[in-house]
Design a protein around this motif. Structure first.
Motif, PDB file in Angstrom:
ATOM      1  N   HIS A  64     -55.563  13.293  14.779  1.00  0.00           N
ATOM      2  CA  HIS A  64     -56.647  12.921  15.684  1.00  0.00           C
ATOM      3  C   HIS A  64     -56.720  13.929  16.820  1.00  0.00           C
ATOM      4  O   HIS A  64     -55.752  14.646  17.106  1.00  0.00           O
ATOM      5  N   GLU A  65     -57.876  13.952  17.506  1.00  0.00           N
ATOM      6  CA  GLU A  65     -58.017  14.812  18.677  1.00  0.00           C
ATOM      7  C   GLU A  65     -57.041  14.383  19.771  1.00  0.00           C
ATOM      8  O   GLU A  65     -56.424  15.200  20.432  1.00  0.00           O
ATOM      9  N   THR A  69     -58.396  18.278   5.524  1.00  0.00           N
ATOM     10  CA  THR A  69     -58.607  18.826   6.862  1.00  0.00           C
ATOM     11  C   THR A  69     -57.868  18.045   7.935  1.00  0.00           C
ATOM     12  O   THR A  69     -57.279  18.622   8.857  1.00  0.00           O
ATOM     13  N   ASN A  70     -57.888  16.722   7.837  1.00  0.00           N
ATOM     14  CA  ASN A  70     -57.320  15.879   8.880  1.00  0.00           C
ATOM     15  C   ASN A  70     -56.101  15.079   8.429  1.00  0.00           C
ATOM     16  O   ASN A  70     -55.737  14.081   9.060  1.00  0.00           O
ATOM     17  N   ILE A  94     -67.761   8.157   5.237  1.00  0.00           N
ATOM     18  CA  ILE A  94     -67.462   9.140   6.274  1.00  0.00           C
ATOM     19  C   ILE A  94     -67.666   8.496   7.645  1.00  0.00           C
ATOM     20  O   ILE A  94     -68.736   7.967   7.933  1.00  0.00           O
ATOM     21  N   ASN A  95     -66.631   8.546   8.469  1.00  0.00           N
ATOM     22  CA  ASN A  95     -66.719   8.068   9.849  1.00  0.00           C
ATOM     23  C   ASN A  95     -65.998   9.075  10.749  1.00  0.00           C
ATOM     24  O   ASN A  95     -64.775   9.070  10.832  1.00  0.00           O
ATOM     25  N   PRO A  96     -66.756   9.954  11.424  1.00  0.00           N
ATOM     26  CA  PRO A  96     -66.130  10.985  12.254  1.00  0.00           C
ATOM     27  C   PRO A  96     -65.362  10.435  13.452  1.00  0.00           C
ATOM     28  O   PRO A  96     -64.583  11.168  14.067  1.00  0.00           O
ATOM     29  N   HIS A  97     -65.579   9.164  13.773  1.00  0.00           N
ATOM     30  CA  HIS A  97     -64.938   8.557  14.945  1.00  0.00           C
ATOM     31  C   HIS A  97     -64.148   7.318  14.518  1.00  0.00           C
ATOM     32  O   HIS A  97     -64.626   6.194  14.635  1.00  0.00           O
ATOM     33  N   ILE A 150     -62.431  10.728   7.823  1.00  0.00           N
ATOM     34  CA  ILE A 150     -63.049  11.316   9.009  1.00  0.00           C
ATOM     35  C   ILE A 150     -64.178  12.281   8.645  1.00  0.00           C
ATOM     36  O   ILE A 150     -65.199  12.347   9.335  1.00  0.00           O
ATOM     37  N   SER A 151     -64.004  13.022   7.568  1.00  0.00           N
ATOM     38  CA  SER A 151     -65.018  14.002   7.172  1.00  0.00           C
ATOM     39  C   SER A 151     -65.063  14.106   5.654  1.00  0.00           C
ATOM     40  O   SER A 151     -64.151  13.655   4.955  1.00  0.00           O
ATOM     41  N   GLU A 152     -66.112  14.725   5.158  1.00  0.00           N
ATOM     42  CA  GLU A 152     -66.245  14.905   3.715  1.00  0.00           C
ATOM     43  C   GLU A 152     -65.091  15.733   3.164  1.00  0.00           C
ATOM     44  O   GLU A 152     -64.657  15.538   2.025  1.00  0.00           O
ATOM     45  N   ASP A 205     -62.126  15.430   3.885  1.00  0.00           N
ATOM     46  CA  ASP A 205     -60.936  14.587   3.755  1.00  0.00           C
ATOM     47  C   ASP A 205     -60.930  13.767   2.469  1.00  0.00           C
ATOM     48  O   ASP A 205     -59.981  13.014   2.215  1.00  0.00           O
TER      49      ASP A 205
END
Length: 247
Positions: free
Chosen positions: A76-77, A19-20, A165-168, A145-147, A149
Motif C-alpha cells: 500500500h502507499e 505490481t502490488n 478492480i478497486n484502486p482504493h 488494486i489494479s488490472e 494484479d
C-alpha cells in the motif's frame, strides 16, 4: 495446549508476484520447526519496536516446501510495519516468526462454492482453489488494486474467477457484496469462504446469513483488516463485533 515458540527465519529471496504483491521466501536452519502441510495457515511475523512491546502482524503461508515458505505482502502507499519490512528485506535478513495457526479451508462437502476476498485474502483463496476437487463448481470474486494484479491461479474449470478492480482498497465497502448479489445462484448446498476489509465483511455476513441463509457449518467469514486501523485496533473492533453478535 502449548503454543509453538517463535523461531528465527531467514530471508532467502524476494520477488514481485504482481505490481502490488511482493513475495518473501523464508527459510534457514529453523524452518523445520514448522509442521508440514501448513499452506493457507497463518503465521505471526514479529518486528522489534523501540520502547514498547514487539509489533506482531498476521500473514498467510502461501506456499510451503521442505525448506522454505512463501509469504505474500500487499503493498500500500501508506505502508505498515510488515509491508515496509518486506520492501526493504534483503537475503540473509532475519525475522521472528510465530505459529502456525489453523488452516482456513472451505467446506468441500457442498454442491457448489463461493469465494470472496480482496488482495489480503488472495493467498488463502489461492490455496483453497488449488486443493479443491477438480469437479468443483462455483465462483471466486477477487478484488485487486489494479488490472496488473490479476494473476494466474490453479483452479477447477467449474470455478469461475471474477476479478474486480478497486484502486482504493477499503473504500466502496459494498463492491464485493454487489458482485455476489449479481451471481447466478446454483442449485443445491453452497459453501462460502469470504475474507476482506471489516466493513465489507459485515455487509457480506448480513447477506449470506440473512438473505442467502447459508448455514453456519458452510460459512467461513473473516475480516483481515480495517480501513484506518492497525492490526491491534482491528483486533479490538473484531472483539466488540463478536460480543454484539452474541447478544
Amino acid at each position: 495446549m502449548n503454543r509453538p515458540q517463535p523461531r528465527e527465519l531467514i530471508v532467502i529471496k524476494k520477488s514481485f508476484v504482481t505490481t502490488n504483491m511482493l513475495r518473501i521466501t523464508l527459510g534457514g536452519k529453523n524452518i523445520h520447526t514448522l509442521p508440514a502441510n501448513q499452506e493457507s495457515g497463518y503465521v505471526k511475523l514479529i518486528f522489534p519496536s523501540e520502547n514498547q512491546k514487539p509489533i506482531v502482524r498476521t500473514y498467510t503461508i502461501r506456499h510451503q516446501r521442505a525448506d522454505e515458505i512463501d509469504i505474500d505482502f500487499v503493498l500500500h502507499e501508506d505502508s505498515g510495519p510488515a509491508s515496509s519490512w518486506a520492501k526493504q528485506a534483503q537475503p540473509n535478513d532475519s525475522i521472528l516468526v510465530g505459529g502456525p495457526g489453523p488452516k482456513k479451508l472451505i467446506e468441500e462437502a457442498a454442491d457448489w462454492h463461493i469465494f470472496v476476498g480482496d488482495m489480503t485474502a488472495l493467498p488463502a483463496i489461492s490455496v483453497n482453489l488449488a486443493t479443491l476437487p477438480q469437479n468443483s463448481k462455483g465462483y471466486a470474486i477477487l478484488e485487486v488494486i489494479s488490472e496488473s494484479d490479476i494473476q494466474p491461479l490453479k483452479h477447477p474449470n467449474g470455478i469461475e474467477l471474477q476479478w474486480i478492480i478497486n484502486p482504493h482498497p477499503g473504500e466502496k465497502a459494498n463492491l464485493l457484496l454487489e458482485q455476489v448479489k449479481a451471481l447466478p445462484w446454483m442449485e443445491g448446498q453452497v459453501s462460502v469462504w469470504a475474507a476482506c476489509e471489516f466493513s465489507s465483511m459485515k455487509m457480506l455476513r448480513a447477506f449470506f446469513k440473512q438473505d442467502a441463509k447459508v448455514e453456519k457449518e458452510y460459512l467461513y467469514l473473516s475480516s483481515y483488516w480495517k480501513l484506518g486501523s492497525n492490526e491491534d485496533q482491528h483486533k479490538e473492533v473484531k472483539r466488540i463485533d463478536l460480543e454484539e453478535m452474541e447478544q
